[in-house]
Design an enzyme around this catalytic site. Sequence first.
Site, PDB file in Angstrom:
ATOM      1  N   SER A 279       0.819  -1.207   0.000  1.00  0.00           N
ATOM      2  CA  SER A 279       0.000   0.000   0.000  1.00  0.00           C
ATOM      3  C   SER A 279       0.856   1.262   0.000  1.00  0.00           C
ATOM      4  O   SER A 279       1.641   1.431  -0.924  1.00  0.00           O
ATOM      5  CB  SER A 279      -0.947  -0.052   1.200  1.00  0.00           C
ATOM      6  OG  SER A 279      -2.043   0.768   0.938  1.00  0.00           O
ATOM      7  N   LYS A 283       3.930   2.057  -2.676  1.00  0.00           N
ATOM      8  CA  LYS A 283       4.264   3.270  -3.443  1.00  0.00           C
ATOM      9  C   LYS A 283       5.739   3.590  -3.175  1.00  0.00           C
ATOM     10  O   LYS A 283       6.500   3.946  -4.087  1.00  0.00           O
ATOM     11  CB  LYS A 283       3.403   4.458  -2.993  1.00  0.00           C
ATOM     12  CG  LYS A 283       1.885   4.216  -3.017  1.00  0.00           C
ATOM     13  CD  LYS A 283       1.115   5.441  -2.531  1.00  0.00           C
ATOM     14  CE  LYS A 283      -0.215   5.165  -1.841  1.00  0.00           C
ATOM     15  NZ  LYS A 283      -1.272   4.539  -2.579  1.00  0.00           N
ATOM     16  N   TRP A 370     -10.365   0.137  -4.304  1.00  0.00           N
ATOM     17  CA  TRP A 370      -9.784   1.453  -3.996  1.00  0.00           C
ATOM     18  C   TRP A 370      -8.398   1.587  -4.628  1.00  0.00           C
ATOM     19  O   TRP A 370      -7.992   2.655  -5.069  1.00  0.00           O
ATOM     20  CB  TRP A 370      -9.741   1.612  -2.474  1.00  0.00           C
ATOM     21  CG  TRP A 370      -9.274   2.923  -1.950  1.00  0.00           C
ATOM     22  CD1 TRP A 370      -8.203   3.134  -1.136  1.00  0.00           C
ATOM     23  CD2 TRP A 370      -9.874   4.228  -2.134  1.00  0.00           C
ATOM     24  NE1 TRP A 370      -8.083   4.461  -0.810  1.00  0.00           N
ATOM     25  CE2 TRP A 370      -9.100   5.155  -1.420  1.00  0.00           C
ATOM     26  CE3 TRP A 370     -10.985   4.692  -2.855  1.00  0.00           C
ATOM     27  CZ2 TRP A 370      -9.394   6.519  -1.383  1.00  0.00           C
ATOM     28  CZ3 TRP A 370     -11.271   6.056  -2.823  1.00  0.00           C
ATOM     29  CH2 TRP A 370     -10.481   6.949  -2.103  1.00  0.00           C
ATOM     30  N   HIS A 421      -7.518  -5.841   0.895  1.00  0.00           N
ATOM     31  CA  HIS A 421      -6.295  -5.033   0.943  1.00  0.00           C
ATOM     32  C   HIS A 421      -5.431  -5.462   2.141  1.00  0.00           C
ATOM     33  O   HIS A 421      -5.784  -5.192   3.285  1.00  0.00           O
ATOM     34  CB  HIS A 421      -6.752  -3.579   1.099  1.00  0.00           C
ATOM     35  CG  HIS A 421      -5.661  -2.580   1.072  1.00  0.00           C
ATOM     36  ND1 HIS A 421      -5.005  -2.240  -0.088  1.00  0.00           N
ATOM     37  CD2 HIS A 421      -5.105  -1.824   2.054  1.00  0.00           C
ATOM     38  CE1 HIS A 421      -4.110  -1.309   0.182  1.00  0.00           C
ATOM     39  NE2 HIS A 421      -4.138  -1.042   1.475  1.00  0.00           N
TER      40      HIS A 421
END
Length: 444
Positions: A279, A283, A370, A421
């Site tokens: 997550s 990144k 998402w 997630h």
Amino acid sequence: MSQWKTPISRRSALRLGLAAWGAAATRPAAGDGPQVPAAAARSPLAGWRADPKLLEDLERRKVAWLFRESDVPAYQLPDLLRNADGTRVTTAPEWTRKRRAETLESFSKWVYGRSPAKPSEVWFETVATDRQAMEGRATLKRVKITSADAGKSFSFEASLLVPNAAKGRVPAFLLINNRAESSADPSRRQKNGFWPAEEILARGYAAAVFRTVDVDPDTKDADARAKGVRGVWPAGGGTEGSDAWATIGAWAWGASRVMDYLATDPAVDSSRVALVGHSRGGKTALWAGAQDERFALVVSNDSGCAGAALSRRRFGETVEAINRGFPYWFCENFKKFNGREDDLPVDQHQLLALAAPRGLYVASADADFWADQRGEFLSLAHASPVYALFGHRGFQPGEMPPLDTPAIRDRVGYHIRRGVHNLTPYDWERFMDFADRLWDVRRP
Ligand code: GTR
């Protein structure tokens, strides 16, 4: 990629039940890369499909963001192989010399901000060693890493677990832990599937970890943030108010400082270090891997918006949503693109391409709308022409694999796992399978 250049006719779109197609396909799109038609046109493709029950649930909850593929607007990606002067990259050396540098520059200027150069001094203190960790199977080291530059310094800790049975240097997985200490506890008093360190060591790898918040606090509160590395060097390598580094850049910098340490540890083969992030950590892993080519494998798990997912799809979290939710993660310039994804000088496939020709693995989760699961895969597919320059096979946009079916090409891999997630033992097993193959690692 050529299939995306062939426009699908309105008639065949209608035959496929794609009512939204006509309107979306005529939308003008900026950028100069492959024409990507309205996503509805992708329905006939094989591979993963959103679970209708999950879509119904989002419908019921009336979420305000885009989660249906048929609602994705037409978009045109920047051409990752076209130089700023208009010429085209046709060879790997041209990419490395020219276009790679330009791409890195764009991400620094417009998205993540400019990180400082490597500190003039970095030193390491082993603050604790336990040769009997994991019931005697591992050695645990806790290392304090101090960076100094321009008369100022900053320290944070990282931990390393190495299998005691190792016969020589071992490859390593470095996790960027964006969660509580208990999610990735080096002492192993608390165990969590987020970091299955026992399994990592059992497969012959070392497991290293550091916590994001020890480098730059993950909060909007400016006073709290002042305690992090950006309190010491606020502008990084840029200018405050425009392209100064931000939190994702600071965490990526932290990963590079841990790499500085791993390069000195005699138990670790620093030519085979994989950087893993989930997550916001994903990144970070992508941005760290883009800047620091010592990471031989970059792993992005559910990294979503401003990670692996293509921004121009506006699916799930958008540029505006992330800048509102986490205004301190990216440089100020990035906010200029709130609601203006088509004007971004780059898109995320170009970030992924910066990992080439090293190993790159992208993972998604079925229920993680998402993060835009399909957008994460498409980004990898659209980065593949750079791998091709190096003679490595990548993915075509139409090759998204089905659920729970990992797919590997020469240096790139992808899976979409059942579930929400999260970073799970299933994900880790796939990352290790990929690394085994990439580095010819045999299970002990
Ligand atoms: C969310 C954020 C995502 C992702 C996630 C996480 O709230 O919108 O971009 O980073 O947090 O880190 O778990």
